[in-house]
Structures are given as structure tokens and as C-alpha cells.
Enzyme design. Structure first.
Site, PDB file in Angstrom:
ATOM      1  N   ARG A   1       0.856  -1.177   0.000  1.00  0.00           N
ATOM      2  CA  ARG A   1       0.000   0.000   0.000  1.00  0.00           C
ATOM      3  C   ARG A   1       0.898   1.235   0.000  1.00  0.00           C
ATOM      4  O   ARG A   1       2.109   1.121   0.151  1.00  0.00           O
ATOM      5  CB  ARG A   1      -0.966  -0.015   1.190  1.00  0.00           C
ATOM      6  CG  ARG A   1      -0.276  -0.421   2.485  1.00  0.00           C
ATOM      7  CD  ARG A   1      -0.769   0.257   3.683  1.00  0.00           C
ATOM      8  NE  ARG A   1      -0.683   1.689   3.587  1.00  0.00           N
ATOM      9  CZ  ARG A   1       0.447   2.398   3.780  1.00  0.00           C
ATOM     10  NH1 ARG A   1       1.596   1.819   4.063  1.00  0.00           N
ATOM     11  NH2 ARG A   1       0.425   3.722   3.681  1.00  0.00           N
TER      12      ARG A   1
ATOM     13  N   ALA B   1       0.932   5.137  -2.176  1.00  0.00           N
ATOM     14  CA  ALA B   1       0.832   5.434  -3.604  1.00  0.00           C
ATOM     15  C   ALA B   1       2.063   5.014  -4.425  1.00  0.00           C
ATOM     16  O   ALA B   1       1.932   4.295  -5.424  1.00  0.00           O
ATOM     17  CB  ALA B   1       0.515   6.918  -3.780  1.00  0.00           C
TER      18      ALA B   1
ATOM     19  N   ASP C   1      -2.088  10.874  -2.427  1.00  0.00           N
ATOM     20  CA  ASP C   1      -2.415   9.839  -3.417  1.00  0.00           C
ATOM     21  C   ASP C   1      -2.700  10.403  -4.803  1.00  0.00           C
ATOM     22  O   ASP C   1      -2.563   9.702  -5.807  1.00  0.00           O
ATOM     23  CB  ASP C   1      -3.594   9.009  -2.929  1.00  0.00           C
ATOM     24  CG  ASP C   1      -3.173   8.186  -1.733  1.00  0.00           C
ATOM     25  OD1 ASP C   1      -3.205   8.718  -0.605  1.00  0.00           O
ATOM     26  OD2 ASP C   1      -2.748   7.037  -1.940  1.00  0.00           O
TER      27      ASP C   1
HETATM   28  O1  MRU Z   1      -4.843   3.310   1.750  1.00  0.00           O
HETATM   29  P1  MRU Z   1      -3.354   3.498   1.847  1.00  0.00           P
HETATM   30  O2  MRU Z   1      -2.771   2.988   3.113  1.00  0.00           O
HETATM   31  O3  MRU Z   1      -2.642   3.006   0.613  1.00  0.00           O
HETATM   32  O4  MRU Z   1      -3.210   5.084   1.878  1.00  0.00           O
HETATM   33  C1  MRU Z   1      -1.933   5.633   1.910  1.00  0.00           C
HETATM   34  C2  MRU Z   1      -1.950   7.101   2.027  1.00  0.00           C
HETATM   35  O5  MRU Z   1      -2.966   7.745   2.062  1.00  0.00           O
HETATM   36  C3  MRU Z   1      -0.602   7.748   1.992  1.00  0.00           C
HETATM   37  O6  MRU Z   1      -0.625   8.945   2.706  1.00  0.00           O
HETATM   38  C4  MRU Z   1      -0.238   8.065   0.532  1.00  0.00           C
HETATM   39  O7  MRU Z   1      -0.384   6.941  -0.275  1.00  0.00           O
HETATM   40  C5  MRU Z   1       1.114   8.600   0.429  1.00  0.00           C
HETATM   41  S1  MRU Z   1       2.304   7.281   0.394  1.00  0.00           S
HETATM   42  C6  MRU Z   1       3.873   7.832   0.385  1.00  0.00           C
END
Ligand code: MRU
Length: 354
Positions: free
Chosen positions: A47, A49, A234
Site C-alpha cells: 500500500r 501510492a 495519493d
Molecule cells: O490506503 P493506503 O494505506 O494506501 O493510503 C496511503 C496514504 O494515504 C498515503 O498517505 C499516501 O499513499 C502517500 S504514500 C507515500
């Protein structure tokens, strides 16, 4: 290299930590096919982004080993890109890999896609290293000589990327340089990425931190116990609106009310010029079970799940929210810090990106 979250083993399998098992169990998953990569992304074993982008690119390369035809390429790309809808890095990485290989003869495509997936990983490491430098320069001195007090939401650390993290990269840089820094870690319901993942990786690095419930940030900000808020992201729309983990918007509102900087750290691959504003960003809706249940270590030592919502209550579980550009102090990218605005984004992207 040892701190990288993705590695290819001797058998050509893509290996990474299973993030659904952290912080209590440290076990790896091995991905050998597009289906493995899709499953790991959709179930959030991987998980964050940038990390799901990298795994999506590997997934496409694996798919092309089985079916390198034009139709196979298109189908696999569409399927992988849809595994999670909000983080644009996934679509960006899959489409970049597709563009790299589609002019090639089918037998050459899988090899070229593997090379491109590796290049995406290498570039992610370098982008985040630079985000760390730019962000550290920005934050340094924010505490006026005392310990710098940072608040963050969700997990935008090393394990959300190939290495270094985005929002946590400046924190790590400051810590390495001996500048005293303490992080307030929002627990980040419903999946608790802050409590389970950010706390785990800050502890691993020896960075001082305190986990708080999601609703405590406003109190701390009003009390002068936060110098800056920094989060990952994201998707950034062309006007500077940013989508990040649900609850981010409320932190931005509180920071604005308290006159505190609210920084968003992201590589340029998180900018989506095709979304005019945050209203165009698709918001992932996730399983209601994430709200009705919590997972964790039980008193008997076993890892398990508990129901906390009465049977029969309706549940709504949006995974992300949008923070309007006017609440964002700036975007910390690999090219430097830019205003979250149409003009700032145009300048950030000038000179292009892959
Ligand atoms: O649902 P997730 O855990 O994938 O969400 C992750 C986030 O919201 C992070 O803040 C985002 O992906 C930035 S990752 C460097």
C-alpha cells in the site's frame, strides 16, 4: 539497497513485506504473476501510492511473460490500474510501462517491461531522497531551537514507497543530521496505518514519536504543541487540490485555523493533470468490515479481530478525502517546493516527467 521494500530474488520472484501483518508479524510475500501483484495491491498487503505504482509495473511485466500480444498488454494494464482507484501513481506506473513496450515486437516486451519496472523503483528511491532534502531544509528551524514537533496522518514512510518515504523522508533526514524531532502519529482509523505502520517504522529508525487518536490533533495544534503538519498524497489535481487518507482534510482545517504550515510531500508522479480539481478524483470506498471491526493483538497474544459496531448499523467507509489547495502550504517534490496551485503545478511539471 537493504532498506528497499521491493526486491527480486534468485528465482525472479518479487518479494516484499506483507503490510497487513505488521506490526506484530514480519513476513514476506512473493509475487510471480500479474494476479499476485493485483491481489497484493487490492488487499493492501502492499500500500502507499508510490509502492502500489511500482508493484503495478512489475505486475504488467509478469503479465507480458504469459501474453505479450497487443490485446494482452491492454487488458493487463487496465486490470492492474483498476486494482485501487485513488492513488494515480498506480495508473501512472502501469501506463509508463505500457508506453515503453508497446512499439516493441511481442517477444521483446516482457524483458523491456521488467527493465522499466526496475527503473521506476530506482527513480522512486531518488525522488524520495530529494523530497527528504527539500523537506528537511523547509522544516529545519521551525522549532526555534527546541525539538521540532511534526504531526502526520496515515503512513507515508519508507514502506509506502520503494525507499525513504515521502512525508517521513524529511523527518528521517533531520533525525540523521542530529536535529531533535518528535512525530505525533495519528492512528488513522479505520485501518490504523499510523498506529500500526508509521509507529513501527519510526521506532525501527529510533525517531521519537507518540501515537494519538485521530481527533487529538486539533487540541495539540491549539496548544502550540505542533510546529508543522506533513502528509503524503495519493493524487494532486491540476489546481493543487490533494487527495490523501480519510481524515487529512480535518487536519488541514485545524492547521489553517491555528496558523500552522500544512505540507504535502509527493513525487511528481502523484500529480494528475487530467483531474482539473479534487472533485474529479475518484474516492475509493472500502469494505465496511474495516469500520465494524478492529484488528490487533489480543491479551492472549494471538492476533485477531474484534467487532466494535452493533450488528445492523449502516456503515460508510470512504478511504480518502480531498484537501482544497487553499489549505496546502506547498507541495514538496523531488524538484523542490511548489505552491499548490495551477501555476505552481505547471512549474513543477515544466521540463516534463516520464
Ligand atoms: O490506503 P493506503 O494505506 O494506501 O493510503 C496511503 C496514504 O494515504 C498515503 O498517505 C499516501 O499513499 C502517500 S504514500 C507515500
Amino acid at each position: 539497497m537493504k532498506s528497499r521494500t521491493l526486491r527480486i530474488d534468485e528465482q525472479g520472484l518479487l518479494r516484499t513485506l506483507d503490510q497487513t501483518r505488521l506490526p506484530f508479524e514480519r513476513c514476506e510475500i512473493a509475487m510471480a504473476s500479474a494476479a499476485d501483484c493485483h491481489r497484493a495491491i487490492a488487499t493492501m498487503q502492499v500500500r502507499g501510492a508510490p509502492l502500489i505504482g511500482a508493484v503495478g509495473a512489475w505486475g504488467l511485466a509478469f503479465a507480458l511473460r504469459d501474453d505479450p500480444s497487443d490485446g494482452g498488454l491492454r487488458r493487463a494494464a487496465d486490470w492492474l490500474a483498476a486494482a485501487r482507484p485513488t492513488a494515480v501513481n498506480l495508473r501512472w506506473a502501469v501506463e509508463r510501462t505500457m508506453r515503453r513496450v508497446r512499439a516493441l515486437e511481442p517477444p521483446e516486451r516482457a524483458r523491456a517491461a521488467l527493465d522499466e519496472a526496475q527503473a521506476i523503483c530506482d527513480e522512486d528511491v531518488e525522488c524520495n531522497r530529494r523530497i527528504g532534502e527539500h523537506g528537511a531544509a523547509l522544516l529545519e528551524g521551525g522549532a526555534g531551537g527546541g525539538t521540532l514537533q511534526i504531526l502526520t496522518h496515515c503512513n507515508a514512510g519508507r514502506i509506502a514507497t520503494v525507499d525513504h518515504g515521502t512525508a517521513l523522508a524529511p523527518v528521517y533526514r533531520l533525525h540523521e543530521r542530529g536535529i531533535p524531532v518528535h512525530v505525533w502519529v495519528d492512528e488513522t482509523r479505520p485501518r490504523n496505518q499510523g498506529a500500526s505502520l508509521t509507529a513501527w517504522e519510526l521506532a525501527e529508525r529510533g525517531v521519537a514519536h507518540t501515537v494519538i487518536v485521530d481527533n487529538a490533533g486539533g487540541l495539540l495544534m491549539r496548544a502550540g504543541r505542533v510546529d508543522a503538519v506533513i502528509v503524503g498524497c495519493d493524487r494532486v489535481a491540476a489546481n493543487g487540490d490533494v487527495a490523501n487518507k480519510i481524515g487529512t482534510y480535518l487536519k488541514a482545517l485545524a492547521a489553517h485555523d491555528c496558523g500552522l504550515p500544512f505540507w504535502v510531500a509527493c513525487p511528481l508522479s502523484t500529480i494528475d493533470p487530467l483531474c482539473a480539481s479534487g472533485d474529479d478524483i475518484p474516492i475509493e470506498e472500502r469494505d465496511p468490515a474495516e469500520v465494524t471491526h478492529v484488528s490487533g493483538r489480543l491479551d492472549n497474544g494471538a492476533v485477531g479481530r474484534l467487532r466494535i459496531v452493533p450488528e445492523g448499523s449502516a456503515v460508510f467507509n470512504p478511504g480518502f478525502d480531498v484537501t482544497p489547495a487553499r489549505l496546502v502550504s506547498g507541495l514538496i517534490t523531488e524538484r523542490g517546493v511548489f505552491p499548490a496551485s495551477t501555476d505552481g503545478i505547471a512549474r513543477a511539471l515544466a521540463g516534463g516527467r516520464e
